[in-house]
Design an enzyme around this catalytic site. Sequence first.
Site: not given
Ligand code: NAD
Length: 481
Positions: A173, A176, A226, A281, A381
């Site tokens: 998945k 988006e 996140s 990240c 963050e």
């Molecule tokens: P996000 O949490 O908004 O989304 C990540 C995934 O979760 C997406 O596929 C999204 O569709 C899904 N998602 C979003 N909200 C959701 C919810 N309420 N319920 C279920 N699924 C949901 O993260 P993002 O904005 O796409 O990515 C950035 C974040 O990712 C930053 O916080 C960054 O630090 C983190 N990140 C961490 C690493 C790591 O390895 N630790 C690597 C890359 C990014």
Amino acid sequence: MEILKNFVGGKWEELNDRDMGDVYNPATGEVIARVPFSTAEDIDRAVEKAADAYASWRKVPVIKRTRYIFQYLEIVRREREALSRMVTTEHGKSYVDALAEVDRGIESLEHAAAAPTLMMGESLADVASGLEQTYYRYPLGVVAGITPYNFPVMIPLWVIPWAIVTGNTLLLKPSEQTPMTTVRLVELLQETDLPPGVVNIVHGAKDAVNALLAHPRIQAITFTGSQPTAAYIYETAAKYHKRVQAFSGAKNHAIVLRDAHLEPSIDGILRAAFHNGGQRCMATSVVVVEEAIADEVVARLAEGARRMKVGHGFEENVDVTPLIRDAHRARVVGYIDGGVQEAAELVVDGRAAMKQFEKGFYLGPTVFDRVTPAMRIWQEEIFGPVLSVVRVKDLGEAIEVTNRSRFANGAIIYTESGKAAHTFREEIDAGMVGVNVNIPLPVAFFPFGGHKDSFYGAIGENGKDAVQFFTRKKTVSTRWF
Ligand code: NAD
């Protein structure tokens, strides 16, 4: 306008009557595609196809599964530049950073080709008189990967090869916000002889993720995103008794000691803080500096930040590329406003750069001095081009401040002292640690993962850890009369 499709059982599925999200080019603010939000029924259909494929895929010998990875590796290498251009277009990061991202994905594919060795179990001939024991590794079944927006090639390529080379079938998945490059990755997979249903793409957001979490036939979830979402995924997957790893948010600190080589250190900090618009990240977001050199470090950071080129990802020598969405930029600007209200010293104000661009989600680099752990800009963050400087009296206080963060993904020290570097390594609480290294990203054969609220789970990403995550063991005791 292109409407993206799910990829299920080897076929592209149109979902044109579902709710949709827009995919933007962050450099221009234009909508470049639409992404459908899969329903629970869509997920169910995909799981069924993945489960059908699993019945035969798990029996394919690992050496044969590895050959598909070799085939795919050559195709991804061939498409390196084209994939990187797509990353820059839908994510906004510089083309140079996009190439580096694709290269990290390629390294994962290269290492996954070692699966026959990594899948081996262990044996002991005489655990008791005449009794031998051996463990073997087996796949889990249907697994799901949920990925973030900021690495639309690298993170899917940290999931796809490891999930399938170990014998599982996968539902991916993608974010988006950046689903197009991941779709392209799967189109390229179609050029291999991989059987249908082994890798599937299901688009969507919260509802699709909830359906994956609740689905009884999905055995494991690997998630990156996140912190609030990671916590939700970890808790919900556990509720449904699934294996889960959730890579989460970060607030990476870089400690600068008075004996550091300032020129390369400052250069490294600026890149780690501001390239990709700080949307990594592993980005450095806090500098912890000894008071004795703090004025000089802040002056150099400010000068370097002011010199950084803000622009779109295809521009030569660009440093600070746009943020993913206008709403995300507004959130980051909110943190800058908040930092000013909290009385941090605003040394470089990135908000000024917004006026230079009529279109696109640009924000310039921002530097705050005299930040304290009482401030939100230190605690949370931001995931944008905002760097906070905390002044401390010595290494001990620097480690203490860094370890106070709830996040613990990466941490860096800049020093020429072996003793200080050793103390830092032993005392710092972070999953990925660097000494004079700007981004301590583990290469594909070392495990990736943070501590504390930066990672929920026990087993990291990549290499041996990935094999461990995507397999379960069967221990066999044998005696012959
Ligand atoms: P996000 O949490 O908004 O989304 C990540 C995934 O979760 C997406 O596929 C999204 O569709 C899904 N998602 C979003 N909200 C959701 C919810 N309420 N319920 C279920 N699924 C949901 O993260 P993002 O904005 O796409 O990515 C950035 C974040 O990712 C930053 O916080 C960054 O630090 C983190 N990140 C961490 C690493 C790591 O390895 N630790 C690597 C890359 C990014």
